[in-house]
Design an enzyme around this catalytic site. Structure first.
Site, PDB file in Angstrom:
ATOM      1  N   ASP A 274      11.627  -2.143  -0.234  1.00 53.14           N
ATOM      2  CA  ASP A 274      11.430  -3.518  -0.691  1.00 53.14           C
ATOM      3  C   ASP A 274      11.180  -3.658  -2.190  1.00 53.14           C
ATOM      4  O   ASP A 274      11.204  -4.767  -2.732  1.00 53.14           O
ATOM      5  CB  ASP A 274      10.290  -4.182   0.106  1.00 53.14           C
ATOM      6  CG  ASP A 274       8.985  -3.382   0.062  1.00 53.14           C
ATOM      7  OD1 ASP A 274       8.688  -2.741  -0.965  1.00 53.14           O
ATOM      8  OD2 ASP A 274       8.245  -3.404   1.076  1.00 53.14           O
TER       9      ASP A 274
ATOM     10  N   HIS B 193      13.912   6.289   0.658  1.00 57.25           N
ATOM     11  CA  HIS B 193      14.965   5.644   1.454  1.00 57.25           C
ATOM     12  C   HIS B 193      15.797   4.650   0.639  1.00 57.25           C
ATOM     13  O   HIS B 193      16.535   3.858   1.224  1.00 57.25           O
ATOM     14  CB  HIS B 193      14.352   4.958   2.679  1.00 57.25           C
ATOM     15  CG  HIS B 193      13.773   5.936   3.662  1.00 57.25           C
ATOM     16  ND1 HIS B 193      12.950   5.582   4.700  1.00 57.25           N
ATOM     17  CD2 HIS B 193      13.899   7.288   3.747  1.00 57.25           C
ATOM     18  CE1 HIS B 193      12.591   6.662   5.387  1.00 57.25           C
ATOM     19  NE2 HIS B 193      13.140   7.709   4.818  1.00 57.25           N
TER      20      HIS B 193
HETATM   21  P1  OAD Z   1       6.919   1.879  10.853  1.00 54.02           P
HETATM   22  O1  OAD Z   1       7.280   0.476  11.163  1.00 54.02           O
HETATM   23  O2  OAD Z   1       7.478   2.967  11.700  1.00 54.02           O
HETATM   24  O3  OAD Z   1       5.341   2.057  10.890  1.00 54.02           O
HETATM   25  C1  OAD Z   1       4.486   1.155  10.236  1.00 54.02           C
HETATM   26  C2  OAD Z   1       3.080   1.710  10.314  1.00 54.02           C
HETATM   27  O4  OAD Z   1       2.234   0.861   9.564  1.00 54.02           O
HETATM   28  C3  OAD Z   1       2.503   1.775  11.730  1.00 54.02           C
HETATM   29  O5  OAD Z   1       1.877   3.042  11.920  1.00 54.02           O
HETATM   30  C4  OAD Z   1       1.472   0.642  11.753  1.00 54.02           C
HETATM   31  O6  OAD Z   1       0.356   0.939  12.575  1.00 54.02           O
HETATM   32  C5  OAD Z   1       1.064   0.583  10.305  1.00 54.02           C
HETATM   33  N1  OAD Z   1       0.599  -0.743   9.836  1.00 54.02           N
HETATM   34  C6  OAD Z   1       1.076  -1.954  10.185  1.00 54.02           C
HETATM   35  N2  OAD Z   1       0.436  -2.926   9.509  1.00 54.02           N
HETATM   36  C7  OAD Z   1      -0.471  -2.308   8.707  1.00 54.02           C
HETATM   37  C8  OAD Z   1      -1.434  -2.752   7.771  1.00 54.02           C
HETATM   38  N3  OAD Z   1      -1.600  -4.045   7.509  1.00 54.02           N
HETATM   39  N4  OAD Z   1      -2.201  -1.830   7.130  1.00 54.02           N
HETATM   40  C9  OAD Z   1      -2.055  -0.495   7.412  1.00 54.02           C
HETATM   41  N5  OAD Z   1      -1.162  -0.021   8.285  1.00 54.02           N
HETATM   42  C10 OAD Z   1      -0.378  -0.888   8.926  1.00 54.02           C
HETATM   43  O7  OAD Z   1       7.275   2.111   9.294  1.00 54.02           O
HETATM   44  P2  OAD Z   1       7.527   3.469   8.509  1.00 54.02           P
HETATM   45  O8  OAD Z   1       6.609   4.546   8.941  1.00 54.02           O
HETATM   46  O9  OAD Z   1       7.568   3.108   7.077  1.00 54.02           O
HETATM   47  O10 OAD Z   1      13.838   3.742   7.529  1.00 54.02           O
HETATM   48  O11 OAD Z   1       8.989   3.812   8.994  1.00 54.02           O
HETATM   49  C11 OAD Z   1       9.700   4.850   8.403  1.00 54.02           C
HETATM   50  C12 OAD Z   1      11.173   4.501   8.307  1.00 54.02           C
HETATM   51  O12 OAD Z   1      11.655   4.149   9.594  1.00 54.02           O
HETATM   52  C13 OAD Z   1      11.481   3.292   7.464  1.00 54.02           C
HETATM   53  O13 OAD Z   1      11.566   3.598   6.077  1.00 54.02           O
HETATM   54  C14 OAD Z   1      12.809   2.839   7.984  1.00 54.02           C
HETATM   55  C15 OAD Z   1      12.526   2.981   9.478  1.00 54.02           C
HETATM   56  O14 OAD Z   1      13.603   3.142  10.288  1.00 54.02           O
HETATM   57  C16 OAD Z   1      15.093   3.304   7.329  1.00 54.02           C
HETATM   58  O15 OAD Z   1      15.424   2.160   7.530  1.00 54.02           O
HETATM   59  C17 OAD Z   1      16.031   4.339   6.819  1.00 54.02           C
END
Ligand code: OAD
Length: 251
Positions: free
Chosen positions: A114, A129
């Site tokens: 983003d 990414h």
């Molecule tokens: P996810 O959507 O898999 O995980 C988001 C994490 O953030 C979860 O563990 C939630 O519990 C946590 N979370 C949500 N709201 C929060 C908040 N307000 N404060 C703290 N934590 C919070 O996202 P990523 O781990 O970033 O890739 O996913 C990795 C990749 O998978 C992304 O970059 C994307 C996706 O497919 C591609 O699109 C290539």
């Protein structure tokens, strides 16, 4: 004492301990995921309201999907651009900018596309990414900034007229080698590793926490819930990134 106040006091003691650890460190690495931008209103991928509940990654975020139907893939990225364009960095993004200015060695490794870390003012960033505000030519490989909202659904390269694609690392694609090298270097040498708002299930970022741990870092995880990374962390703080991160970093 009620259970709630006991938990609150314990979390506060933990926060004070981590804050002191951070303030003494001269090298810090940070790994962020969608959770840090969730408090800015950017949708996450997994969990109840995650994007992958309503959309299939195979149809939208793979090289095969783009070859099959580039207009559909661009439509999806256009929709996400429209959402992200209205969002601003939150208190957690801003706190990481202050932290970078304070320590002599700092690396921010993000899975987010983003651009909110850069918008907040972070400088030493590895965008593992890619970035939704960049395009890449499928013919000559030229990478350019493009902030159009909406974007022309089939944009073409100004240099060679090749079809442009989002400068995003899709499923099945390799990450930029320099980004991985610089990230591993930071992870293996940092004193503190902050892991913020990632589900810890997508490689290679999922293995970065163990790389930091093996290098001797004090690993601090901040998330709304426990994740596969939690068992590797020295400290797990359950809470919203925009509340917890500024508390740990201070002014
Ligand atoms: P996810 O959507 O898999 O995980 C988001 C994490 O953030 C979860 O563990 C939630 O519990 C946590 N979370 C949500 N709201 C929060 C908040 N307000 N404060 C703290 N934590 C919070 O996202 P990523 O781990 O970033 O890739 O996913 C990795 C990749 O998978 C992304 O970059 C994307 C996706 O497919 C591609 O699109 C290539």
């Amino acid at each position: 004492m009620s259970l709630t106040s006991w938990i609150q006091i314990n979390q506060m003691e933990q926060a004070v301990r981590i804050r002191s650890r951070i303030s003494k460190a001269s090298s810090i690495a940070v790994l962020t995921g969608a959770g840090i931008s969730a408090d800015s209103g950017v949708p996450v991928f997994r969990g109840e309201d995650g994007l992958w509940r309503s959309f299939r990654a195979e149809d939208l975020a793979t090289p095969e999907a783009f070859r099959r139907d580039p207009a559909l893939v661009w439509e999806w990225y256009n929709w996400r651009r429209e959402i992200i364009a209205t969002k601003s960095p939150n208190a957690a993004h801003h706190a990481l900018v202050r932290l970078e200015r304070r320590v002599s060695s700092f690396k921010l490794i993000t899975q987010n596309v983003d651009g909110l870390h850069g918008k907040a003012g972070s400088v030493n960033i590895a965008e593992l990414h890619g970035n939704i505000w960049k395009t890449r030519c499928t013919v000559c490989g030229e990478v350019s900034h493009n902030f159009d909202v909406p974007i022309n659904i089939l944009p073409y390269c100004l240099k060679c007229n090749g079809l442009l694609r989002p400068h995003i690392v899709w499923f099945g694609e390799a990450l930029d080698f320099a980004d991985i090298e610089q990230s591993l270097d930071a992870l293996q040498t940092c004193e503190v590793l902050l892991v913020i708002g990632t589900s810890g299930v997508v490689q290679p970022a999922a293995s970065f926490v163990s790389a930091g741990k093996k290098g001797g870092a004090c690993v601090v995880e901040i998330n709304l819930e426990e994740t596969p990374n939690s068992c590797l962390a020295d400290e797990v703080l359950i809470g919203r990134a925009s509340d917890v991160v500024p508390l740990l970093i201070g002014q």
